[in-house]
Motif scaffolding. Structure first.
Motif, PDB file in Angstrom:
ATOM      1  N   ILE A 455     119.256   5.678  45.099  1.00  0.00           N
ATOM      2  CA  ILE A 455     119.043   4.877  46.371  1.00  0.00           C
ATOM      3  C   ILE A 455     117.890   4.803  46.819  1.00  0.00           C
ATOM      4  N   VAL A 456     117.261   6.174  46.878  1.00  0.00           N
ATOM      5  CA  VAL A 456     115.617   6.147  47.286  1.00  0.00           C
ATOM      6  C   VAL A 456     114.747   5.267  46.428  1.00  0.00           C
ATOM      7  N   ASN A 610     120.528  14.322  53.270  1.00  0.00           N
ATOM      8  CA  ASN A 610     119.493  14.030  52.099  1.00  0.00           C
ATOM      9  C   ASN A 610     118.887  12.593  52.101  1.00  0.00           C
ATOM     10  N   LEU A 611     119.867  11.618  52.790  1.00  0.00           N
ATOM     11  CA  LEU A 611     119.014  10.145  53.014  1.00  0.00           C
ATOM     12  C   LEU A 611     118.063  10.340  54.067  1.00  0.00           C
ATOM     13  N   VAL A 612     118.284  11.124  55.181  1.00  0.00           N
ATOM     14  CA  VAL A 612     117.295  11.467  56.244  1.00  0.00           C
ATOM     15  C   VAL A 612     115.938  11.932  55.799  1.00  0.00           C
ATOM     16  N   THR A 613     116.149  13.074  54.940  1.00  0.00           N
ATOM     17  CA  THR A 613     114.927  13.941  54.184  1.00  0.00           C
ATOM     18  C   THR A 613     114.131  13.218  53.268  1.00  0.00           C
ATOM     19  N   TYR A 614     114.803  12.366  52.616  1.00  0.00           N
ATOM     20  CA  TYR A 614     114.091  11.794  51.225  1.00  0.00           C
ATOM     21  C   TYR A 614     113.622  10.329  51.680  1.00  0.00           C
ATOM     22  N   THR A 615     114.033   9.819  52.902  1.00  0.00           N
ATOM     23  CA  THR A 615     113.359   8.331  53.159  1.00  0.00           C
ATOM     24  C   THR A 615     112.814   8.347  54.351  1.00  0.00           C
ATOM     25  N   SER A 616     112.660   9.603  55.359  1.00  0.00           N
ATOM     26  CA  SER A 616     112.106   9.155  56.456  1.00  0.00           C
ATOM     27  C   SER A 616     111.300  10.687  56.803  1.00  0.00           C
ATOM     28  N   ASP A 617     111.312  11.717  56.016  1.00  0.00           N
ATOM     29  CA  ASP A 617     110.433  12.957  56.016  1.00  0.00           C
ATOM     30  C   ASP A 617     109.013  12.654  55.501  1.00  0.00           C
ATOM     31  N   GLN A 618     108.152  12.662  56.107  1.00  0.00           N
ATOM     32  CA  GLN A 618     106.738  12.755  55.786  1.00  0.00           C
ATOM     33  C   GLN A 618     106.355  13.722  54.675  1.00  0.00           C
ATOM     34  N   VAL A 619     106.943  14.924  54.604  1.00  0.00           N
ATOM     35  CA  VAL A 619     106.686  15.949  53.974  1.00  0.00           C
ATOM     36  C   VAL A 619     107.156  15.596  52.511  1.00  0.00           C
ATOM     37  N   VAL A 620     108.187  14.896  52.373  1.00  0.00           N
ATOM     38  CA  VAL A 620     108.956  14.579  50.928  1.00  0.00           C
ATOM     39  C   VAL A 620     108.209  13.166  50.473  1.00  0.00           C
ATOM     40  N   VAL A 621     108.044  11.982  51.358  1.00  0.00           N
ATOM     41  CA  VAL A 621     107.691  11.054  51.037  1.00  0.00           C
ATOM     42  C   VAL A 621     106.214  11.048  50.448  1.00  0.00           C
ATOM     43  N   LEU A 775     120.064  16.325  64.762  1.00  0.00           N
ATOM     44  CA  LEU A 775     119.619  15.740  65.902  1.00  0.00           C
ATOM     45  C   LEU A 775     118.423  14.969  65.844  1.00  0.00           C
ATOM     46  N   PHE A 776     117.332  15.302  65.251  1.00  0.00           N
ATOM     47  CA  PHE A 776     115.912  14.633  65.242  1.00  0.00           C
ATOM     48  C   PHE A 776     115.684  13.836  63.943  1.00  0.00           C
ATOM     49  N   GLY A 777     116.543  14.041  62.828  1.00  0.00           N
ATOM     50  CA  GLY A 777     116.218  13.274  61.720  1.00  0.00           C
ATOM     51  C   GLY A 777     117.217  11.874  61.611  1.00  0.00           C
ATOM     52  N   GLY A 778     118.293  11.946  62.044  1.00  0.00           N
ATOM     53  CA  GLY A 778     119.306  11.164  61.612  1.00  0.00           C
ATOM     54  C   GLY A 778     118.917   9.623  62.408  1.00  0.00           C
ATOM     55  N   CYS A 779     118.462   9.563  63.707  1.00  0.00           N
ATOM     56  CA  CYS A 779     118.123   8.330  64.203  1.00  0.00           C
ATOM     57  C   CYS A 779     116.937   7.624  63.601  1.00  0.00           C
ATOM     58  N   LEU A 780     116.024   8.687  63.057  1.00  0.00           N
ATOM     59  CA  LEU A 780     114.800   8.219  62.497  1.00  0.00           C
ATOM     60  C   LEU A 780     115.116   7.540  61.210  1.00  0.00           C
ATOM     61  N   ALA A 781     116.049   8.131  60.383  1.00  0.00           N
ATOM     62  CA  ALA A 781     116.739   7.362  59.060  1.00  0.00           C
ATOM     63  C   ALA A 781     117.273   6.005  59.550  1.00  0.00           C
ATOM     64  N   GLY A 782     117.839   6.191  60.598  1.00  0.00           N
ATOM     65  CA  GLY A 782     118.555   5.000  60.987  1.00  0.00           C
ATOM     66  C   GLY A 782     117.588   3.613  61.001  1.00  0.00           C
ATOM     67  N   MET A 783     116.234   3.932  61.647  1.00  0.00           N
ATOM     68  CA  MET A 783     115.458   3.054  61.799  1.00  0.00           C
ATOM     69  C   MET A 783     114.900   2.424  60.459  1.00  0.00           C
ATOM     70  N   PHE A 784     114.699   3.222  59.429  1.00  0.00           N
ATOM     71  CA  PHE A 784     114.268   2.883  58.093  1.00  0.00           C
ATOM     72  C   PHE A 784     115.283   2.022  57.447  1.00  0.00           C
ATOM     73  N   ALA A 785     116.682   2.471  57.458  1.00  0.00           N
ATOM     74  CA  ALA A 785     117.921   1.578  56.963  1.00  0.00           C
ATOM     75  C   ALA A 785     117.859   0.253  57.625  1.00  0.00           C
ATOM     76  N   ALA A 786     117.744   0.201  58.823  1.00  0.00           N
ATOM     77  CA  ALA A 786     117.758  -0.893  59.652  1.00  0.00           C
ATOM     78  C   ALA A 786     116.740  -1.818  59.253  1.00  0.00           C
ATOM     79  N   GLY A 787     115.470  -1.370  59.037  1.00  0.00           N
ATOM     80  CA  GLY A 787     114.424  -2.157  58.420  1.00  0.00           C
ATOM     81  C   GLY A 787     114.499  -2.697  56.907  1.00  0.00           C
ATOM     82  N   ILE A 788     115.182  -2.128  56.060  1.00  0.00           N
ATOM     83  CA  ILE A 788     115.389  -2.294  54.880  1.00  0.00           C
ATOM     84  C   ILE A 788     116.501  -3.152  54.406  1.00  0.00           C
ATOM     85  N   PHE A 789     117.591  -2.820  55.130  1.00  0.00           N
ATOM     86  CA  PHE A 789     118.817  -3.476  54.694  1.00  0.00           C
ATOM     87  C   PHE A 789     119.181  -4.523  55.560  1.00  0.00           C
ATOM     88  N   PHE A 790     118.684  -4.763  56.783  1.00  0.00           N
ATOM     89  CA  PHE A 790     119.242  -5.633  57.877  1.00  0.00           C
ATOM     90  C   PHE A 790     118.075  -6.387  58.226  1.00  0.00           C
TER      91      PHE A 790
END
Length: 857
Positions: A455-456, A610-621, A775-790
Motif C-alpha cells: 500500500i505504501v 504500521n500504516l501510521v509508521t510507514y506513511t506519516s513518520d518522518q523517521v521512516v519516510v 494517541l499521537f500518530g493515528g490522527c496524523l496518518a488520517g490526514m495523509f489518507a484523506a489527502g491521497i484517497f479523498f
C-alpha cells in the motif's frame, strides 16, 4: 573534532573507572538490621501489626510471662496494649487499647490505617473487624462490618481496595475452614467467594500480585493432629481457584501477607516446615527454631526458588537467655514500612516469643559485568565513532546532506536503516519481555508490515518522491494549506518527543541492570553521548551505523536464544513442547471483545499502527527519501518488510526461551527486577564474559543510532516546516546551524522524559509505546489518507476533522473499555470522516487546494 575528542575522553574515563570491577551476583537480596525491640520482657507473637500515618503499630498478641514454658507450668497470656513506633530511631510508646486482649487475627495495612480482622484468645475466637488509625499521638478505632463467623489463624490480603480472607479456625479447639470472604472498598457486608479447594487450613500465607490472590500452604487439623500443607492456589476475581506450583516443602505460619518483590515475585520469609513439629514436645528448649529460608515464587514462570536466608543465630545460653539469640520468627505479620520489610516479634521457638524487630531493606544486586565486557564496549563504541567520523568527513555543509544524505544512499542500505531504526532497545528488550510474561499474541503487530508495504509503495511513495520532499509534512501544505502542514508537523514532533524518552530510558535501564550503576546517571550519559553523535553525524552516518548494527543485534539475539536452549534441561524440543502446553506460543485470542487483544482487534490495530509508521513518520519516510530513485526507494521498503519477519520470530523466541530458562533456573532471576529487566539480566548473568559485553555494546550503539535518527528527523521537521516557514530569508548555512541547535535542545528534553519514565514503573514499556503511537500518530496518518484517497476533502475540513478526532480519541483513551490497539482505528477513521463532513460544511474557494496527479517515474 573538539566534540569528538571530548566524547572519547568521556568514554575512556568510564572504562578506567569500571574495567577493574568484576561483579558477581550473589543471594544477598536484603540487608538486615534490628531496630528498637518490643516493650516488655517476654516478647509477643500473634500481634496485629501495620502502618498508620507513617508510624509502625503493634497491637495485642500473646506470650508466656516470665519465660515459663508450658511444660514447666507456664500459662499463655493475652494482651490488649497498642504500641506505636513513630520512626526507626524513636522508642515504643503505648497509644491505646484493643477491644479486648486478643491476637492471631489478620493484619493488613491500608491507606486509612491498620485493618484488624478476627482473632481470638483463650475464651474463644471473634468476628471483630476494626481499623486502627494513629492520629495526633493516639490511636483511634473505627469499627467495620463484622465477619460472618468467628475466625482466628486465617490469612488475608488487600487487592485493588478489596479485602480477601481465607481459612482459619472458628474456635480455639475447632477444625479448619475452607471458606473465603471478600469485603469491598465501599463497606457493606462480607461476601462469600468459592471455597478454597483441598483441605481446610489455618496459618496459611496469602499474597497478591497482578490482580490475583495467592494462597500458600498452611496446616490442616485432622483428629487433633497437624498436617502441614504444600499446595498453592491462585484466584482471579470473578473466576475460580486454580492450583499453581506446589511449595518446595510443606510450610505454615510464615509472616504474611507475602512480600511483593519487583513485578513478578512473591516472597515468603521463613515459616514452620513441620520438620520438628512431631518431636517439639521432646526437644523443648533444644528446639533449633524454624526455617530461615526466603522462598520466592515467580508468578510468570510458576516456579519456586530459595532466594536467600534470614538472620539466625542460636547461642549456647538460649534456654536461659532466649532474647540474646536471633531466630526467624513465625506467627507474626509482615509489614512494609518505609519500603522495608518489617517482622515485629513473633514466635522464635515453641513457647518462646521474640522481642526483636527485624528490618530487611531490599538490595538490588549488581550484574556480573567485568573488565573484559567493559573493554569490548569501549572498543565497539570507538568503532561506531570511527564510522561516524569517516562518513561525516565526506558530508557536505548543507541541509540537504544533513537531512537526506544527498540522496545517494543505496536501496539495500536504506532498507536496512529503516529496519534498524525500528530495531532499537524497544525491540531488543520490550518484545522478549512481553513474550516472557505473556505469549505471542502481539506478534501480528510487527508482521502486518507485509500487508502495509504494498500500500505504501503503490499509493504513498509516488507522491513523496515526485514532490521532492525533505519533510513529509510538506505534502500537507501542497495538498491542503500551511495551517494543516504546521499542525501535522507539530503532532509529529510531540509524538517523537514521547518516543525519544522511551528509547533513551530503555538502554539506560539495561546499563543500570547489568552494572548496578544509578539509572539516572545512565540516562544522562546516554543522552550526552548520543546528542554529540547526532549533531556531528547527519543522516548518512546514521544510516551506515545502523546497517552494521542490524547484523550485530540479530546475531546477539540468536546467540542468546541458542545459549538458553542449550543450557536448559530438555533443550530446544523441550522448550517448544512445554511452551505449547502452557499456551506460551498462542498467537491469537478468539472473541469479539473491543477491550481485549483478541484476533480482530490486534489485526486491525496492527495494520493501522504500521500504516501510521510507514506513511506519516518522518523517521521512516526520510530514509526512503535518501535513495536516488523511486525504484530504489520501493526496494528499500520491501527490504525492511522482509527483514521484519525473521527478526520478529527471533525476538519473540528469545522471550519464550527466557521463560523456559528461568522456569528451570528460578533461583537465577533477580526477585526485585522489573519484567523489562529480564533479558538484560540474563545477558549480564549467564552469557560468557566478553560476549555479554558485545551484545550490550551492540544494543547501545543501535539504540543511540535510533535516538540520533529521531533527533535528526525532528530537527528536519522543525527546520523545514517551522524555521524556513517563518524565516524565509534564512540562508542554508543558518538553517543547518539552527538544526544542530535544535538537536542539542532535543537531547535535554529526551533526558527529562526518560527520567520521568523511571517513576512510572510500567510492567510493559511496549504497551506504553503502542499507546503513544495510537494517541499521537493515528490522527496524523488520517490526514495523509484523506489527502491521497479523498480528493473532496479540503484544508478547512481536514483541520477541523483532526482536532475533533483528537478530542474524541482522548475520551476513548480514558475508557478502559477499548483496547489501545484500536486507538489508530478511531484516529484514522475519525479524522477522515470528520474531515469529509466539515469539507462539505466549510467549502473552500476553487483553487484553494491541489489534487496532485501522479505519473510513472
Amino acid at each position: 573534532m573538539q566534540m569528538i575528542k571530548r566524547m572519547l575522553v568521556l568514554m575512556l574515563c568510564l572504562l578506567a573507572m569500571k574495567a577493574g570491577a568484576q561483579h558477581t551476583a550473589g543471594e544477598v537480596f536484603f540487608n538486615w538490621k534490628e531496630i528498637a525491640p518490643l516493650p516488655g520482657a517476654d516478647g509477643l507473637a500473634g500481634s496485629y501489626a501495620g502502618v498508620s500515618n507513617g508510624a509502625l503499630i503493634v497491637a495485642g498478641g500473646a506470650n508466656f510471662p516470665g519465660n515459663t514454658r508450658p511444660w514447666a507450668g507456664g500459662i499463655k497470656t493475652w494482651y490488649d496494649t497498642i504500641w506505636v513506633l513513630e520512626n526507626e530511631s524513636s522508642e515504643w510508646k503505648a497509644a491505646g487499647k484493643l477491644p479486648r486482649p486478643m491476637g492471631y487475627g489478620v493484619s493488613l495495612t491500608t491507606p486509612n490505617g491498620l485493618l484488624c480482622i478476627g482473632g481470638g484468645n483463650a475464651e474463644g475466637n471473634y468476628m471483630d473487624v476494626f481499623l486502627l488509625k494513629y492520629v495526633n499521638g493516639k490511636i483511634e478505632t473505627e469499627n467495620l462490618p463484622a465477619l460472618p463467623e468467628p475466625l482466628a489463624n486465617a490469612c488475608g490480603v488487600l487487592l485493588n481496595g478489596r479485602v480477601y480472607v481465607t481459612g482459619g479456625q472458628t474456635s480455639p479447639t475447632g477444625g479448619t475452614t475452607r471458606h473465603c470472604r471478600v469485603l469491598g472498598p465501599g463497606g457493606g457486608q462480607w461476601q462469600p467467594l468459592p471455597d478454597l479447594p483441598g483441605p481446610g487450613r489455618m496459618l496459611a500465607m496469602a499474597g497478591a500480585m497482578d490482580g490475583k490472590v495467592y494462597i500458600f500452604g498452611g496446616v490442616d487439623l485432622q483428629q487433633g493432629q497437624r498436617k502441614y500443607l504444600q499446595d498453592a492456589w491462585v484466584y482471579q476475581p470473578g473466576g475460580a481457584w486454580k492450583q499453581v506450583a506446589n511449595l518446595p516443602y510443606p510450610l505454615a505460619a510464615a509472616p504474611t501477607p507475602a512480600y511483593e518483590a519487583g513485578q513478578s515475585h512473591l516472597l515468603l520469609f521463613g515459616g514452620d516446615d513441620g520438620v520438628n513439629a512431631v518431636k517439639a514436645g521432646d526437644l523443648k528448649d533444644a528446639h533449633p527454631g524454624f526455617s530461615n529460608k526466603v522462598l520466592a515464587y515467580n508468578t510468570l514462570t510458576d516456579a519456586w526458588s530459595v532466594t536467600g536466608s534470614m538472620p539466625s543465630n542460636m547461642l549456647p545460653d538460649a534456654a536461659l537467655n532466649p532474647h540474646a539469640s536471633t531466630y526467624a520468627p513465625v506467627t507474626t505479620p509482615l509489614v512494609v514500612w518505609n519500603n522495608n520489610v518489617v517482622l515485629p516479634g513473633g514466635e522464635a521457638r515453641p513457647a518462646v516469643r521474640s522481642k526483636k524487630v527485624l528490618v530487611a531493606a531490599p538490595r538490588q544486586p549488581e550484574g556480573r559485568f567485568g573488565g573484559l565486557d567493559w573493554t569490548v564496549i569501549g572498543a565497539y563504541f570507538l568503532l561506531v565513532i570511527a564510522i561516524s567520523v569517516t562518513v561525516s568527513r565526506k558530508m557536505g555543509n548543507s541541509t540537504s546532506d544533513f537531512f537526506l544524505g544527498g540522496q545517494k544512499i543505496p536501496w539495500w542500505a536504506a532498507g536496512l536503516s529503516i529496519f534498524g531504526s525500528k530495531l532499537s532497545a524497544l525491540t531488543f528488550i520490550a518484545i522478549p519481555a512481553k513474550a516472557y510474561a505473556t505469549d505471542w499474541v502481539y506478534i501480528l503487530n510487527n508482521l502486518m508490515i507485509i500487508v502495509v508495504a504494498p500500500i505504501v509503495t503503490m499509493f504513498y511513495l509516488p507522491y513523496f518522491r515526485k514532490l521532492k520532499l525533505t519533510s513529509v509534512y510538506e505534502y500537507l501544505q501542497i495538498r491542503f494549506n500551511t495551517r494543516v502542514k504546521l499542525l501535522g508537523s507539530l503532532t509529529f514532533v510531540l509524538f517523537q518527543l514521547s518516543r525519544l524518552g522511551v528509547v533513551i530510558y530503555l538502554p539506560a535501564l539495561v546499563l543500570s541492570t547489568v552494572t548496578g550503576t544509578n539509572i539516572f546517571a545512565c540516562i544522562l550519559l546516554t543522552t550526552v553521548v548520543t546528542t554529540a553523535y547526532s549533531v556531528l553525524g547527519g543522516i548518512e552516518a546514521v544510516v551506515w551505523t545502523e546497517v552494521m548494527q542490524v547484523f550485530v543485534l540479530l546475531g546477539g539475539a540468536l546467540v542468546s536464544f541458542f545459549f538458553m536452549a542449550a543450557n536448559t534441561d530438555g533443550g530446544l524440543s523441550g522448550m517448544m513442547n512445554e511452551a505449547w502446553q502452557q499456551d506460551k506460543l498462542r498467537v491469537a485470542n478468539l472473541g469479539w471483545s473491543i477491550s481485549e487483544p483478541v484476533l480482530w482487534v490486534v489485526v486491525v490495530g496492527a495494520f493501522l499502527t504500521n500504516l501510521v509508521t510507514y506513511t506519516s513518520d518522518q523517521v521512516v519516510v526520510q530514509r526512503y527519501l535518501t535513495t536516488s530513485t523511486e525504484k530504489e526507494a520501493r526496494r528499500s521498503i520491501y527490504t525492511n518488510a522482509l527483514m521484519v519477519i525473521p527478526a520478529t520470530f527471533i525476538f519473540f523466541g528469545v522471550g519464550t526461551a527466557l521463560w523456559f530458562f528461568y522456569r528451570r533456573h528460578p533461583g537465577s532471576l533477580n526477585p526485585h527486577g522489573r519484567v523489562d529487566d529480564v533479558f538484560p539480566w540474563f545477558i549480564s548473568q549467564q552469557l560468557p564474559a566478553g560476549l555479554s559485553g558485545l551484545v550490550i555494546a551492540g544494543l547501545f550503539a543501535a539504540t543511540m543510532s535510533t535516538i540520533s535518527s529521531s533527533m535528526n528527523s525532528i530537527a528536519t521537521v522543525v527546520t523545514t516546516d517551522f524555521y524556513k516557514t517563518f524565516r524565509k530569508q534564512a540562508t542554508d548555512l543558518q538553517s543547518l546551524r539552527f538544526a544542530k541547535i535544535v538537536t542539542v535542545f532535543l537531547g535535554i528534553i529526551g533526558c527529562g522524559i526518560a527520567m520521568y519514565l523511571v517513576y512510572l514503573q510500567n510492567a510493559s514499556i511496549w504497551d506504553q509505546y503502542l499507546k503513544i503511537i495510537g494517541l499521537f500518530g493515528g490522527c496524523l496518518a488520517g490526514m495523509f489518507a484523506a489527502g491521497i484517497f479523498f480528493p473532496r476533502i479540503n484544508g478547512r475540513g481536514i483541520f477541523a476533522g483532526f482536532i475533533l478526532s483528537s478530542i474524541g480519541l482522548y475520551f476513548v483513551q480514558q475508557s478502559s473499555a477499548i483496547s489501545f490497539f484500536l486507538y489508530p482505528l478511531f484516529a484514522v477513521v475519525g479524522c477522515v470522516v470528520m474531515g469529509y463532513i466539515f469539507s462539505w460544511v466549510l467549502p473552500e474557494k476553487p483553487g484553494a487546494q491541489q489534487v496532485i496527479q501522479m505519473n510513472d517515474e
